[in-house]
Each structure stands twice: as C-alpha cells, then as structure tokens.
Design a protein around this motif. Sequence first.
Motif, PDB file in Angstrom:
ATOM      1  N   ALA A   1      39.007 -52.823 -32.211  1.00 49.19           N
ATOM      2  CA  ALA A   1      38.107 -51.707 -31.895  1.00 49.19           C
ATOM      3  C   ALA A   1      36.864 -52.195 -31.165  1.00 49.19           C
ATOM      4  CB  ALA A   1      37.722 -50.968 -33.179  1.00 49.19           C
ATOM      5  N   GLN A   2      36.301 -53.315 -31.628  1.00 48.52           N
ATOM      6  CA  GLN A   2      35.123 -53.880 -30.965  1.00 48.52           C
ATOM      7  C   GLN A   2      35.461 -54.334 -29.550  1.00 48.52           C
ATOM      8  OE1 GLN A   2      31.897 -54.066 -32.050  1.00 48.52           O
ATOM      9  NE2 GLN A   2      32.574 -52.801 -33.766  1.00 48.52           N
TER      10      GLN A   2
ATOM     11  N   ARG B   1      42.126 -54.981 -36.896  1.00 53.95           N
ATOM     12  CA  ARG B   1      41.900 -53.659 -36.289  1.00 53.95           C
ATOM     13  C   ARG B   1      40.444 -53.498 -35.872  1.00 53.95           C
ATOM     14  NH1 ARG B   1      45.592 -52.177 -40.188  1.00 53.95           N
ATOM     15  NH2 ARG B   1      43.988 -51.501 -41.656  1.00 53.95           N
ATOM     16  N   GLU B   2      39.523 -53.997 -36.692  1.00 61.42           N
ATOM     17  CA  GLU B   2      38.101 -53.920 -36.347  1.00 61.42           C
ATOM     18  C   GLU B   2      37.791 -54.769 -35.116  1.00 61.42           C
ATOM     19  OE1 GLU B   2      34.201 -52.858 -36.140  1.00 61.42           O
ATOM     20  OE2 GLU B   2      35.802 -51.907 -37.284  1.00 61.42           O
TER      21      GLU B   2
END
Length: 180
Positions: free
Chosen positions: A26-27, A22-23
């Motif tokens: 997002a990035q 998920r990170e």
Amino acid sequence: AERPGAIVLRGPGGNGKSALAREVGAQASTRGWQVVRVEATDSGRAYAVVGAIAERLLLQDRALLDRVGDAARRVLALLSPLAAPGQALAGPLGRHQVVGAIRRLLVAAAAGAELLLQIDDAHGAGDADIDVLLQLAMAGAPICVLLGVRPQAAGAALARGIARLQRAGALQVLDLEPLD
C-alpha cells in the motif's frame, strides 16, 4: 535512494508477515509503484508462481503481450493459456528464457515506474519458481521482490538463495518475532 532487489519478511506462521507485506504494498502504491501480489502454492508443477504472476498481469492488461516481443510471448504461452497463442519454441523451455520473459512482462507492466512483486508464502514455491524469483531480485530495478517466508532448513533452495542474495548485498531480511 538505494534499495535492494529483494526484501524478505521471515517468521513463523501467523505472525503478521502477510499483513506487513500488504502495508508495504500500500505504501509503495501511494508512492507511484506498481504492485503485483500473488500467493505461492506448491501445485507440483514447474513455474506455477511465475505462471500466476503472468496471469495476474494479463488479466489486467492483455496488451502487455504486444510490448514484450515474440520470443517472450512464446515462453509466456507455455506458462499461461492467457498468453496463447504463441509459436512453439525451437527447443526445450529453459530457466533463463522464463526469467527473461517474466522480467519483460513485469517491466512492461511497470510502464516506467518501480514495481513491487509481492510473493506471500514464498516458502511454498517450487525450486523452479524460487530460481526465477531470485534471478529477478538479482537483476534489481525497476523490480523489487518482496518475499514472505517461514524459516527454512539450511539446505532448502529458498534458504540457499536468500543466503546468496545476502552475500551479494541484493537483499534486506526482516526477521519477525512470533506473536504472543
């Protein structure tokens, strides 16, 4: 500047693969990438994950069907009722048709940007879906496939595919340690 066609986050259950994915998503999104995330489940039907990808995209923008062409639309209509109606195929549905149709749909959804296709729990996908995802990874830009997986037995289709992508240099594997 250069990136692999796929990234694999591999580790035991509960060690943060999904949170890390998920990170990464997002990035990627903050850098202008389109991000499509689905969770693989073993439904027992061929192309369940590919159908979920198509449905996710078509729920967001049904006009994508107008940009993929008639042949791809006929294939997509077999994978998801959201792509219907579509004319019948001349013969049986083949893996290469599925790869081509879903790639066209993803490229249309990317609209000129890079696209991160994030598949959580990819170890739960069936062999037909694994074949398609690995072909998408081999094709490369503008699609990058991010797979969250648990360690697999050496003979499993996913493990064989990951090894093949590594040999081709089209894959980056991050082995995550268990959390204490």
